[in-house]
Design an enzyme around this catalytic site. Structure first.
Site, PDB file in Angstrom:
ATOM      1  N   GLY A 247       0.839  -1.199   0.000  1.00  0.00           N
ATOM      2  CA  GLY A 247       0.000   0.000   0.000  1.00  0.00           C
ATOM      3  C   GLY A 247       0.870   1.243   0.000  1.00  0.00           C
ATOM      4  O   GLY A 247       2.086   1.164   0.209  1.00  0.00           O
ATOM      5  N   LYS A 248       0.305   2.360  -0.273  1.00  0.00           N
ATOM      6  CA  LYS A 248       1.034   3.637  -0.216  1.00  0.00           C
ATOM      7  C   LYS A 248       0.017   4.771  -0.203  1.00  0.00           C
ATOM      8  O   LYS A 248      -1.103   4.611  -0.672  1.00  0.00           O
ATOM      9  CB  LYS A 248       1.940   3.789  -1.447  1.00  0.00           C
ATOM     10  CG  LYS A 248       3.117   4.702  -1.242  1.00  0.00           C
ATOM     11  CD  LYS A 248       4.222   4.026  -0.468  1.00  0.00           C
ATOM     12  CE  LYS A 248       5.482   4.843  -0.426  1.00  0.00           C
ATOM     13  NZ  LYS A 248       6.607   4.095   0.144  1.00  0.00           N
TER      14      LYS A 248
END
Lengths: 60, 434
Positions: B118-119
């Site tokens: 994720g980011k």
């Protein structure tokens, strides 16, 4: 990874003096990156920021 | 309708954001072709699972209210909760978050962690806000994300312009929004917290130590004694400094360094801690260190040495300088320091490259340890962290090393293949619901 999308240099304090790269529009990750607020320490006093620098969205 | 953005007036160019996703996908597709990835799994991994955009108001110090835009992209969670950083920067947008989230999926998979990728972040220039405003922005962003993050669902970490302090604010806000009886069981909603607030001892040196370990493992496999070997480092920040320090302790000799200010060399060796102390007293610059001479910046990569550690930024080793490199081993402490054309030249010359996805994975492994520590209600000692990091890094290194030998692949291709194979295996074992 050879991606180049983000652009860190423009907000880096070393933008004009940095010798590491000439491709300053292509840096998305850098260990030497430093902005004025890189260290968010609890002891650091609040900065005085001119509200003119920011866009006023809502006034209450 | 165009959304109201707090930072709309910021004149920051955002070139090639779309290219970034294409670039990550290109690398993925290349590895997927190599392992003949199942077409259905290729489809799944080519897109992100969830993309969250939140607009949220925050009261400024002067009483005005500004609206901010935050992002969280969750690429894949076949192996476990989404994991990846939150950055505060004017160039943060959905495309950038998408590319970096995918990259995190491969990285956590290769490291053998029970995580996905994720980011995210907030599109803002933090230099324009006071500390108390940044705290309120962070807390309100956390509240806006709500249960889109969580200790068993999506675990953010520090990134550009976010720190241990930012993580402490997120953890506190997230925990405060839970019923009293559940608060303490949610501390691991973020990693990279301050040591006094659930953070991990040794987190500061984890990435650099990991870089050193991959060099050590390579040396062991190739029966190379690191004692007396020379190395050069680009970037003397957290990664470059710690990697250099551990290599020096192993008997290797630092002979040239380059940072944002300039380049220095000394064929007889540069004391790592001595240089670090000088740098701290010299406004962060290595230039002017009295036990070394300045060198032309363009000659840095051509310096005579056995090991080169690019530990600063991307696109440093290219078709323009690859042929000049004397090192037999390149350990990528930075993200993306070698471009495709540069790598072709180096591989042809017989240079070994320990790819970034493997070489600098010590940081995310340390994040995993912090998460485990919080989850189990434990406090780990530094020695324990170092031992566990070595074990985990060795597992990753050996997997890549063995696969590259068996399949006659370079390390980078082998690393991507290993990362994707692990995810493919999870999908094949579990099947696709329903």
């Amino acid at each position: 990874m050879n991606s180049t999308g983000l652009n860190l240099c423009q907000s880096c304090v070393y933008l004009h003096s940095c010798v590491l790269t000439l491709q300053k529009e292509k840096v998305w990750s850098c260990s030497e990156y430093e902005s004025n607020t890189t260290e968010l320490s609890e002891t650091k006093p609040p900065k005085k920021v001119s509200s003119k620098k920011r866009k006023l969205v809502v006034s209450i | 309708m165009e959304p109201i953005l707090a930072n709309k007036k910021l004149k920051i160019k955002k070139p090639n954001a779309r290219n970034m996703v294409e670039n990550v996908l290109e690398q993925f597709n290349s590895a997927a072709d190599s392992i003949k990835l199942h077409p259905s799994i290729r489809k799944i991994l080519s897109i992100t699972n969830n993309e969250i955009i939140v607009h949220f108001p925050v009261k400024m110090d002067n009483g005005d209210v500004e609206i901010f835009t935050g992002y969280r992209v969750q690429h894949n969670n076949a192996l476990g909760p989404y994991k990846g950083g939150l950055r505060y920067h004017p160039t943060v947008d959905i495309d950038a978050a998408r590319a970096l989230a995918m990259w995190m999926t491969w990285k956590t998979s290769l490291a053998g962690l029970p995580y996905g990728g994720g980011k995210g972040g907030i599109q803002l220039d933090p230099s324009l806000y006071s500390q108390s405003e940044l705290e309120r922005i962070t807390r309100r962003f956390t509240y806006a994300l709500g249960d889109n993050i969580g200790p068993e669902y999506d675990i953010p970490a520090p990134d550009v312009n976010t720190s241990a302090q930012t993580m402490a604010w997120i953890a506190d806000t997230y925990m405060s929004a839970k019923p009293q009886t559940q608060r303490s069981m949610n501390q691991h909603v973020v990693t990279g917290k301050p040591v006094g607030s659930g953070g991990l001892e040794g987190r500061d040196r984890a990435t650099g130590y990991g870089v050193f370990l991959t060099i050590k493992f390579w040396a062991e496999k190739n029966k190379v004694n690191l004692k007396g070997k020379t190395f050069i480092v680009q970037g003397f920040g957290n990664v470059g400094y710690w990697a250099a320090l551990f290599l020096e302790k192993e008997g290797a000799k630092l002979t040239a360094v380059q940072d944002a200010f300039g380049s220095i060399k000394n064929a007889n060796g540069i004391g790592v801690d001595s240089l670090f102390n000088y740098m701290q007293s010299n406004k962060g610059s290595i230039v002017g260190y009295n036990d070394a001479t300045e060198m032309d910046n363009k000659d840095f990569f051509g310096t005579q040495c056995d090991i080169l550690i690019p530990a600063a930024l991307g696109n440093q080793i290219t078709e323009k300088n690859a042929a000049d490199i004397k090192a037999v081993l390149i350990a990528e402490g930075a993200n993306g320091p070698t471009n495709v054309e540069g790598e072709k030249i180096l591989l042809k010359k017989g240079v070994t490259i320990i790819p970034d996805i493997l070489c600098n994975s010590g940081g995310v492994i340390a994040s995993y340890f912090e998460w485990l520590q919080n989850r189990n209600g434990e406090l780990w000692q530094l020695e324990e962290v170092i031992l566990k990091l070595e074990k985990k890094m060795k597992e990753s290194f050996m997997k890549v090393y063995d696969y590259s030998k068996t399949k006659k692949l370079d390390f980078r291709t082998a690393a991507y293949c290993m990362a994707i194979l692990r995810i493919e295996k999870a999908y094949i074992q579990r099947g696709i619901f329903p």
